[in-house]
Design a protein around this motif. Structure first.
Motif, short mmCIF file in Angstrom:
data_model
loop_
_atom_site.label_atom_id
_atom_site.label_comp_id
_atom_site.label_asym_id
_atom_site.label_seq_id
_atom_site.Cartn_x
_atom_site.Cartn_y
_atom_site.Cartn_z
N PHE A 193 0.96 -1.22 -0.15
CA PHE A 193 -0.03 -0.02 -0.10
C PHE A 193 0.88 1.26 -0.02
CE2 PHE A 193 -2.83 -3.37 2.08
CZ PHE A 193 -3.75 -3.08 1.15
N ARG A 194 1.96 1.14 -0.61
CA ARG A 194 2.85 2.39 -0.57
C ARG A 194 2.36 3.66 -0.95
NH1 ARG A 194 5.75 -1.18 -3.78
NH2 ARG A 194 5.67 -0.78 -6.05
N ASP A 195 1.46 3.40 -1.93
CA ASP A 195 0.60 4.66 -2.40
C ASP A 195 -0.10 5.44 -1.42
OD1 ASP A 195 2.40 4.22 -4.74
OD2 ASP A 195 0.49 2.89 -5.71
N TYR A 196 -0.30 4.88 -0.48
CA TYR A 196 -1.37 5.46 0.38
C TYR A 196 -0.42 6.01 1.89
CZ TYR A 196 -4.55 2.77 -2.17
OH TYR A 196 -5.54 2.39 -3.11
N PRO A 197 -0.89 6.84 2.39
CA PRO A 197 -0.43 7.60 3.63
C PRO A 197 -0.48 6.55 4.81
CG PRO A 197 -2.56 8.75 3.24
CD PRO A 197 -2.50 7.75 2.06
N LEU A 198 0.75 5.95 5.16
CA LEU A 198 0.47 4.96 5.89
C LEU A 198 1.18 5.09 7.53
CD1 LEU A 198 1.43 1.99 3.77
CD2 LEU A 198 -0.59 2.27 4.54
N GLU A 199 1.55 6.41 7.71
CA GLU A 199 2.02 6.78 9.15
C GLU A 199 1.18 6.43 10.04
OE1 GLU A 199 1.66 9.05 6.61
OE2 GLU A 199 3.86 8.75 5.84
N LYS A 200 0.11 6.74 10.16
CA LYS A 200 -0.84 6.45 11.47
C LYS A 200 -1.05 4.95 11.53
CE LYS A 200 -3.30 10.65 12.01
NZ LYS A 200 -4.54 11.52 11.32
N PHE A 201 -1.13 4.19 10.56
CA PHE A 201 -1.14 2.73 10.33
C PHE A 201 0.09 2.04 11.24
CE2 PHE A 201 0.25 -1.32 8.27
CZ PHE A 201 -0.60 -2.04 8.93
N THR A 202 1.17 2.83 10.46
CA THR A 202 2.40 2.20 11.09
C THR A 202 2.71 2.54 12.48
OG1 THR A 202 3.36 3.09 9.12
CG2 THR A 202 4.93 1.88 10.39
N LEU A 203 2.19 3.46 12.98
CA LEU A 203 2.13 3.95 14.50
C LEU A 203 1.28 2.98 15.14
CD1 LEU A 203 1.95 7.86 14.71
CD2 LEU A 203 3.81 6.58 15.67
N GLY A 204 0.33 2.88 14.83
CA GLY A 204 -0.66 1.99 15.52
C GLY A 204 -0.16 0.51 15.76
N ALA A 205 0.47 0.23 14.28
CA ALA A 205 0.84 -1.38 14.25
C ALA A 205 1.82 -1.38 15.25
CB ALA A 205 1.30 -1.59 12.96
N SER A 206 2.99 -0.38 15.54
CA SER A 206 3.93 -0.91 16.39
C SER A 206 3.49 -0.70 17.77
CB SER A 206 4.99 0.30 16.18
OG SER A 206 4.50 1.67 16.12
N ILE B 150 18.42 8.07 17.11
CA ILE B 150 18.77 7.46 15.60
C ILE B 150 17.70 7.60 14.61
CG2 ILE B 150 19.77 5.33 14.54
CD1 ILE B 150 20.81 4.87 17.25
N ALA B 151 16.58 8.00 15.18
CA ALA B 151 15.21 8.30 14.45
C ALA B 151 15.45 9.07 13.15
CB ALA B 151 14.07 8.81 15.06
N ALA B 152 16.81 9.93 13.23
CA ALA B 152 16.99 10.82 12.03
C ALA B 152 17.49 9.65 10.92
CB ALA B 152 18.20 11.50 12.45
N LEU B 153 17.66 8.66 11.01
CA LEU B 153 18.21 7.84 9.82
C LEU B 153 16.83 7.29 9.33
CD1 LEU B 153 21.29 5.97 11.70
CD2 LEU B 153 21.03 7.87 9.96
N MET B 154 15.39 7.31 9.85
CA MET B 154 14.42 6.64 9.63
C MET B 154 13.54 7.54 8.39
SD MET B 154 12.63 4.87 12.77
CE MET B 154 13.54 4.27 14.12
N GLY B 155 14.09 8.49 8.01
CA GLY B 155 13.52 9.36 7.16
C GLY B 155 12.25 9.90 7.55
N PHE B 156 11.46 9.75 6.56
CA PHE B 156 10.12 10.77 6.79
C PHE B 156 9.27 10.06 7.96
CE2 PHE B 156 5.42 10.82 5.82
CZ PHE B 156 5.42 12.37 6.18
N THR B 157 9.24 8.47 7.71
CA THR B 157 8.53 7.71 8.95
C THR B 157 9.08 7.87 10.15
OG1 THR B 157 8.75 5.99 7.22
CG2 THR B 157 7.53 5.41 9.14
N GLY B 158 10.55 8.04 10.48
CA GLY B 158 11.14 8.41 11.36
C GLY B 158 10.65 9.92 11.85
N ALA B 159 10.55 10.70 11.10
CA ALA B 159 10.14 12.23 11.64
C ALA B 159 8.64 11.97 12.32
CB ALA B 159 10.04 12.91 10.38
N VAL B 160 7.97 11.09 11.44
CA VAL B 160 6.48 10.91 12.20
C VAL B 160 6.62 10.39 13.58
CG1 VAL B 160 4.37 9.71 11.91
CG2 VAL B 160 5.32 10.78 9.87
N PHE B 161 7.32 9.15 13.51
CA PHE B 161 7.42 8.55 14.74
C PHE B 161 8.02 9.54 15.95
CE2 PHE B 161 7.15 3.86 14.65
CZ PHE B 161 6.82 3.78 13.44
N SER B 162 8.93 10.17 15.51
CA SER B 162 9.69 11.06 16.63
C SER B 162 8.85 12.08 17.10
CB SER B 162 11.03 11.87 15.74
OG SER B 162 11.76 12.48 16.58
N LYS B 163 7.86 12.77 16.08
CA LYS B 163 7.04 13.82 16.33
C LYS B 163 6.17 13.24 17.64
CE LYS B 163 3.91 17.06 14.31
NZ LYS B 163 3.12 16.84 13.20
#
Lengths: 260, 241
Positions: A181-194, A212-225
């Motif tokens: 599902f990479r074409d969809y916004p998945l940040e919230k799903f990933t957060l929930g799943a973790s 080290i979240a800085a290395l995770m890219g965009f997802t890392g930024a969402v997680f970090s936030k």
């Protein structure tokens, strides 16, 4: 419950397994500290071991101890005390003895190293706290499965499969879903799943604490936030606490109705 | 002391107890007998609250035992398998049980009788099966409980200890105790029990003293009388236990 806790705890603390488990962490931590001058790297190496090993050992020893003392439980059930006290006392004694192994094994070498005056102290504490959480979570799950299954082999099997699922398979499924599902916004799903996987959640909390979240890219930024905010930390810790409380609640319920 | 009324218990489709009515009020030794699967253990475990009955009632000293635990202070229980946490010593075990019962056990006499003095500070995991069974006997008899429930008390005991156990049971009986016993050793039952409860398929098939049982089946020994009960009821050839 305290009487039962103290009794089982003094049995467990003298057990060969507890001593070996403590020695293992002592040697590993001392070795890592001697080999690497960089404390962050030592913490990451320990994190990889802890995330993998703590759930496995807590599950296996939890199940083993329950079945080893199964006959003795019958004697305790014939004593004037209520059932919850027996099972909660036993659960807390096994979790506490494993927790002390972890604390002593990882704590003593770091104390000698001078972690208390190091700027890495909070990273180190995050590692310890998540390790302890995982220990209490997987011991509770193992205890619940042991209580639900009279058949030892089935309980062992279920515990190993559950550990494998959380430690390995869960990540694979999430990755597959993410790429599918990479074409969809998945940040919230990933957060929930973790949040639903205690091992994943612990890993993210440690990595974010180590920055080290800085290395995770965009997802890392969402997680970090999310995890970096007070709200995110509160949600993560509550989620870990629920992973202990829900199995304990089930243990309590089952222990009231079970025939022995 | 113990009154059981219309007790039913099933495990899945297996009806283990089918309306048991029993009471144990007089002091003395009662043997609960029956083939494997007849419900002896389930009956004992129901009295101890380990098995929760489907219906019926159990009263101990006049009070229902449902959701209660304090009544167990008055019961000494000898479980069938003497396994204890391995890294602890017998003294620590007695200390725990004393704490739970809020009583100090009276063990000195029993320790001498069963010759356990040198084992009290040895780890329980290192003791032989027979010695663990003696420790088990100590915890069952050591708290001066008015009711004593013994599940296979002779398992693993040497002949000298069996003789000592028999003496001990007689003494406790004389002191007014109610002793319930299950065992597969019929000679032990023959020597010790005044009364017998014979369970078959979850029912009480016979209750009475040894003479009544022998007269009923026109036998001179207990073993053939029990074999007759099993044959008459077309039970499979199972060991009495």
């Amino acid at each position: 419950m305290y009487k039962i806790f103290r009794f089982y705890f003094s049995d467990l603390i003298r057990s060969r397994w507890t001593i070996l488990y403590t020695l293992f962490y002592l040697l590993l931590t001392t070795g890592l500290l001697l080999l690497s001058p960089n404390i962050s790297k030592v913490i990451i190496s320990l994190m990889n071991v802890i995330l993998f090993l703590v759930p496995l050992v807590a599950s296996m020893l939890g199940i083993l101890y329950y079945y080893n003392t199964r006959d003795f439980i019958e004697l305790l059930l014939a004593q004037p005390l209520n059932r919850q006290n027996i099972f909660l006392g036993q659960y807390f004694s096994i979790s506490a003895s494993l927790g002390i192994s972890l604390l002593a094994g990882i704590g003593i070498p770091f104390l000698f190293y001078g972690i208390l005056s190091s700027p890495e102290i909070f990273n180190y504490l995050t590692l310890l706290v998540t390790g302890l959480f995982l220990n209490f979570i997987f011991a509770a799950i193992a205890f619940l499965l042991a209580l639900k299954n009279e058949n030892k082999i089935r309980a062992f099997g279920s515990t190993i499969i559950l550990w494998l699922f959380f430690a390995v398979i869960y990540d694979g499924i999430i990755l597959l879903l993410l790429s599918f599902f990479r074409d969809y916004p998945l940040e919230k799903f990933t957060l929930g799943a973790s949040l639903l996987n205690p091992i994943d959640l612990s890993r993210i909390m440690i990595l974010l604490q180590l920055d080290i979240a800085a290395l995770m890219g965009f997802t890392g930024a969402v997680f970090s936030k999310f995890f970096g905010s007070g709200f995110g930390i509160a949600i993560s810790l509550s989620s870990l606490a629920l992973w202990i409380l829900i199995p304990l609640w089930r243990i309590n319920r089952i222990s009231l109705k079970k025939d022995f | 002391m113990i009154n059981i009324k219309n007790l039913h218990k099933s495990f899945g489709t297996n009806h283990v107890l089918n309306g048991i009515d029993l009471d144990f009020t007089r002091h003395g030794i009662t043997a609960i007998l029956g083939p494997n699967g007849s419900g002896k253990t389930t009956l004992i475990k129901s009295i101890l609250g380990m098995v929760i009955p489907d219906s019926g009632s159990i009263r101990f000293m006049g009070e229902s035992i449902k959701n209660k635990y304090a009544y167990r202070n008055h019961i000494g229980y000898l479980p069938q398998i003497a396994r204890f946490p391995e890294n602890l010593k017998p003294t620590e075990l007695f200390q725990l049980l004393g704490n739970l019962k809020n009583t100090r056990p009276n063990l000195d006499n029993l320790i001498d009788r069963f010759n356990l003095g040198q084992h009290l500070n040895t780890r329980l995991g290192k003791l032989s099966g027979g010695t663990r069974q003696k420790i088990n006997l100590l915890q069952a008899f050591g708290f001066d409980s008015p009711v004593i429930i013994l599940d296979e008390p002779t398992a693993g005991l040497d002949p000298v200890s069996v003789i000592e156990l028999k003496k001990l049971m007689r003494e406790e009986e004389a002191r007014g105790k109610i002793i319930l016993l299950t065992t597969h050793i019929i000679s032990f039952v023959e020597d010790m029990a005044e009364e017998m409860v014979f369970l078959l398929d979850g029912h009480i098939h016979f209750r009475g003293d040894k003479e009544a049982l022998l007269n009923k089946y026109k036998q001179t020994n207990l073993e053939p009388a029990i074999a007759d009960i099993l044959r008459a009821n077309a039970a499979p050839a199972q060991a009495i236990s």
